[in-house]
Write an enzyme that holds these catalytic residues in place. Structure first.
Site, PDB file in Angstrom:
ATOM      1  N   PRO A 174       0.830  -1.184   0.000  1.00 60.30           N
ATOM      2  CA  PRO A 174       0.000   0.000   0.000  1.00 60.30           C
ATOM      3  C   PRO A 174       0.866   1.236   0.000  1.00 60.30           C
ATOM      4  CG  PRO A 174      -0.260  -1.347   1.984  1.00 60.30           C
ATOM      5  CD  PRO A 174       0.994  -1.725   1.344  1.00 60.30           C
ATOM      6  N   GLU A 175       0.620   2.094  -0.972  1.00 61.63           N
ATOM      7  CA  GLU A 175       1.307   3.377  -1.031  1.00 61.63           C
ATOM      8  C   GLU A 175       0.296   4.444  -0.612  1.00 61.63           C
ATOM      9  OE1 GLU A 175       3.424   3.786  -4.743  1.00 61.63           O
ATOM     10  OE2 GLU A 175       3.468   1.633  -5.047  1.00 61.63           O
TER      11      GLU A 175
END
Length: 276
Positions: A2-3
């Site tokens: 997850p960015e």
DNA sequence: AGTGTATCCTGCAGGC
DNA sequence: TGCCTGCAGGATACAC
């Protein structure tokens, strides 16, 4: 995994559920997600009210009623899910930590690879840690001028620079590739080698791709889920990431994949020339 | 000081 | 079917 866009999506969803709820009980199934004993962790959170939920870079921050903070970093495969009582969703696999909330509902942290972690901070300790992270790429503080000036201090390849959370906070491998493509900058270029025009295009590319990905609720390649268990919809909008051998959407050249710093970089050799 | 590399861990896809 | 290899969105301790 997850960015920034994925974490932002999770935080926005949880903001509708968590504030105003109390942490009633904690079940630690995977103690290696913590950097303290499960007992200390639980004791430090039990009976605290959740006041707010925010994001800093790729980190989720729960503000608690005693001024302390719980940071959740999802690593590659972490998920933070809210379940209402009586939910008919199947129990998650790879449950790491379960928070039983009051009045009702539970917050589940699951993580297949367990690269993620959960950390408690006092207000002061977080303040110190926070200063070690770079500016928010979507924040007003980061002007084109500051971005360009910061780039000038480093000889690192621009892709490495973008992944360094001390430079800018929140960009990961997917959005680094997409932003570099949109700016026409080869991932190998030295950070300090970008001229003003290029650094301006790069910051614009970063902001555009992050905003569009937030709008689509992030990119689900495999493991990422929103807080309600949904998938992100940005995958079809990726122009180079994961597309080695496919046609560049701009010029039809074959997209290439190279590996450096142990990670794949995807780019169009025609639109992102290595040497000018 | 500032970089690149190896490593933590599990699951899955592809080749044979 | 099954075994093997390589690869994965992150962060960090280390060597140079």
């Amino acid at each position: 995994m997850p960015e920034l866009p994925e974490v932002e999506t999770i935080v926005r969803q949880l903001a509708g559920h968590l504030p105003g709820r109390r942490v009633q009980d904690i079940e630690v199934c995977r103690a290696d997600l913590l950097r303290e004993s499960a007992e200390d962790f639980s004791r430090g959170l039990q009976n605290r009210d959740i006041v707010a939920i925010t994001r800093r870079g790729k980190n989720i921050l729960l503000s608690l009623s005693d001024q302390s903070l719980l940071l959740v970093n999802l690593g590659m495969t972490g998920r933070l899910l809210f379940r209402a009582d009586g939910s008919t969703d199947p129990p998650p696999t790879h449950l790491g930590i379960r928070f039983q909330l009051c009045p009702g509902g539970s917050l589940l942290y699951t993580d297949i690879r367990r690269f993620g972690h959960l950390l408690r901070y006092s207000k002061a300790a977080w303040g110190k840690e926070n200063r070690r992270l770079g500016p928010e790429p979507l924040g007003r503080w980061l002007t084109h001028h500051r971005f360009h000036t910061s780039l000038q201090t480093s000889r690192a390849p621009i892709r490495s620079w973008l992944l360094d959370q001390k430079r800018v906070a929140g960009i990961g491998n997917i959005y680094a590739a997409e932003a570099l493509f949109r700016a026409g900058v080869h991932p190998f270029r030295k950070a300090r080698g970008l001229n003003r025009e290029e650094s301006k295009a790069l910051l614009k590319g970063i902001r555009k791709v992050l905003r569009e990905a937030i709008w689509a609720q992030g990119t689900t390649l495999r493991d990422y889920r929103t807080a309600s268990g949904g998938r992100g919809g940005f995958g079809p909008s990726l122009q180079v990431y994961g597309r080695a051998g496919e046609e560049c959407p701009t010029c039809k050249a074959a997209i290439e994949r190279i590996v450096f710093a142990n990670r794949s970089a995807f780019f169009c050799p025609h639109c992102q020339p290595e040497v000018l």
